[in-house]
Design an enzyme around this catalytic site. Structure first.
Site, short mmCIF file in Angstrom:
data_model
loop_
_atom_site.label_atom_id
_atom_site.label_comp_id
_atom_site.label_asym_id
_atom_site.label_seq_id
_atom_site.Cartn_x
_atom_site.Cartn_y
_atom_site.Cartn_z
N SER A 1 -32.24 -11.61 3.06
CA SER A 1 -32.53 -12.19 4.08
C SER A 1 -34.19 -12.41 3.69
CB SER A 1 -32.51 -11.50 5.31
OG SER A 1 -33.28 -10.45 5.09
N CYS A 2 -34.92 -12.26 3.03
CA CYS A 2 -36.57 -12.34 2.76
C CYS A 2 -36.93 -13.54 1.72
CB CYS A 2 -37.08 -11.23 2.63
SG CYS A 2 -36.84 -9.93 4.10
N PHE A 3 -36.70 -12.96 0.53
CA PHE A 3 -37.02 -13.98 -0.60
C PHE A 3 -36.75 -15.36 -0.58
CE2 PHE A 3 -37.74 -10.57 -4.20
CZ PHE A 3 -38.44 -9.91 -3.44
N LYS B 1 -35.83 -17.31 2.12
CA LYS B 1 -36.35 -17.77 3.26
C LYS B 1 -37.80 -18.10 3.30
CE LYS B 1 -36.63 -14.61 7.15
NZ LYS B 1 -37.83 -14.57 7.40
N ASP B 2 -38.58 -17.03 2.52
CA ASP B 2 -39.92 -16.75 2.92
C ASP B 2 -40.59 -17.73 1.66
OD1 ASP B 2 -39.73 -14.97 4.69
OD2 ASP B 2 -40.29 -13.04 3.77
#
Ligand code: NAD
Length: 434
Positions: free
Chosen positions: A271-273, A275-276
């Protein structure tokens, strides 16, 4: 005694980060209320259950639910709080731009909930969600509008925990980043984390909210790019018949490089890398700068699943054949399938007309909600039974000891995307970068 320094903390948004934080702050002795608009989440917390799978979290919730961990669907508790954390989701839209709709709503509602209080008695509002630097002001302005006070401050305390080890990461962080614009904000964050600071002595970075937001993106962008770089190098190794892990061990011994995040394979998800990295690329581009290295990191990552399927294609035509996909979570230790590498792999197999049978120790239900039309096996052995090929997608420990289960395959062909299994006699084994 720490008891005297107990804070009243409200955590708005009880997902992976919010629930971990709420339960962990409760465990530190603070009085915590988790607020979520999802009734199922609040019901689970009332029942003492964890709404998500995260090692150690269920124990904390069971221990503190109904005591110093409460849960609610409404924002009433904010008015009596010292600290309000905003931890709702900040996804990206199709183009990769950050979507702060949910966070703006939460900020506005939080502002409204404290509007009647004198400014000095209001809780300090802190953004925990990941937002690009230009959006720190968007969220502050939403909270200020809700409170009817243009001068309302909002702090930024980005989160660096990893799903799969979130509870211990929260408890033993390498660093804490306090982005504040007042002494009161800094004092409150320091008080919240005091037991952790005393116990584990992390690096504490005190800065302004925009810089704090940028540190979070720089952190994730650096790690994602490091993986993409080792994958790029790993792909070269594979072309030359060289084991990328031997190369990685050697370069990791160089202090300037470091041994972590050098496991090449099917790439980063979660969910992080994804999208970030996309969000900071979009934000930078909108500001007039195109980050070429980060764009390349995304491009390499997008190609890794296709390379895995090409390796499978070299050995077998999978049309109308059973193919096992082992591992659906984006990494071991979590049931999170957001942006899991398993998704493009399953789609690629479907395009080839394969009969996909998938297995994961904890994430099958999550994936079934997204891709209902494939078969989900109750064990890895059952998934392998009768398959002409298997893709290893997540490095779950249990895949290391499957041994005889491979005998039940129609054809012992394994493409390993995470260097999890040892090739056996009679097995055709392809490592992605080795
Ligand atoms: P999530 O989707 O798991 O949880 C978000 C929760 O917020 C949901 O339960 C949702 O119902 C709730 N919510 C939405 N709108 C609300 C509102 N107005 N009021 C109250 N609750 C509301 O998200 P997550 O993975 O926990 O991520 C939260 C933030 O933390 C994101 O910005 C993410 O980028 C960041 N972050 C995540 C991780 C991670 O490992 N998941 C790590 C570091 C930072």
């Amino acid at each position: 005694m720490y008891e005297d320094r107990r804070l009243r903390i409200v955590v708005v948004g009880s997902g992976y980060v919010g629930t971990t934080m709420a339960a962990s702050f409760a465990d530190l002795g603070h009085q915590v209320t988790a607020v979520d608009i999802d009734e199922d989440v609040v019901e689970a917390l009332h029942a003492g259950d964890a709404p998500i799978h995260e090692p150690g979290l269920a124990d904390l919730i069971e221990r503190h639910a109904g005591g110093n961990l409460e849960a609610s669907t409404v924002y009433d508790s904010l008015a009596g709080a010292d600290l309000v954390y905003l931890a709702v989701q900040t996804p990206t839209d199709e183009a990769g731009n950050i979507d702060t709709t949910a966070l703006e709503t939460a900020a506005r509602m939080s502002g409204e909930a404290i509007a009647d209080q004198p400014p000095a008695e209001r809780p300090v509002i802190v953004i925990k969600s990941t937002v690009t630097p230009p959006h720190v002001e968007t969220i502050r302005a939403a909270a200020a509008a809700g409170a009817g006070d243009e001068t309302l401050e909002v702090a930024m305390n980005p989160e660096f925990l990893r799903e799969g080890s979130a509870v211990s990461d929260f408890r033993e962080p390498d660093k804490l980043v306090f982005g504040t614009s007042s002494q009161r904000g800094d004092d409150m964050l320091t008080a919240a984390f005091e037991p952790i600071i005393e116990a584990t002595n992390p690096v504490v970075i005190r800065t302004d909210p925009d810089t704090a937001a940028m540190i979070k993106y720089a952190n994730n962008a650096f790690l994602a790019a490091k993986i993409s770089l080792i994958n790029d190098l790993g792909n070269i190794c594979k072309e030359f018949g060289i084991d990328a892990y031997e190369v990685a061990d050697a370069i990791g011994a160089d202090d300037r490089i470091g041994e972590q995040f050098l496991r090449s394979g099917v790439g980063w998800g979660g969910s992080c890398f994804p999208k970030d990295v996309r969000a900071i690329i979009q934000a930078a581009t909108a500001a007039g700068y195109r980050p070429a290295v980060l764009e390349a990191a995304v491009a390499v990552n997008a190609e890794q699943p296709a390379r895995m399927l090409e390796l499978l294609d070299e050995h077998v035509d999978v049309e109308d054949q059973r193919v096992a996909v082992l591992g659906l979570a984006f990494k071991p230790g979590t049931d999170d399938v957001r942006n899991s590498r398993a998704i493009p792999l399953i789609e690629g197999l479907q395009e080839r007309g394969a009969n996909v049978v998938a297995y994961d120790p904890v994430a099958s239900e999550e994936m079934q909600a997204r891709i209902p039309e494939i078969e989900y096996a109750k064990s890895a052995a059952r998934a392998l039974d009768g398959a002409v090929g298997a893709l290893i997608v997540t490095a779950w420990d249990e895949f290391e000891t499957l041994d005889d289960a491979f005998d039940a395959m129609d054809r012992q062909l394994v493409v390993d995307g995470r260097r999890v299994i040892e090739p056996r006699p009679g097995m055709t084994y392809e490592g992605l970068t080795w």
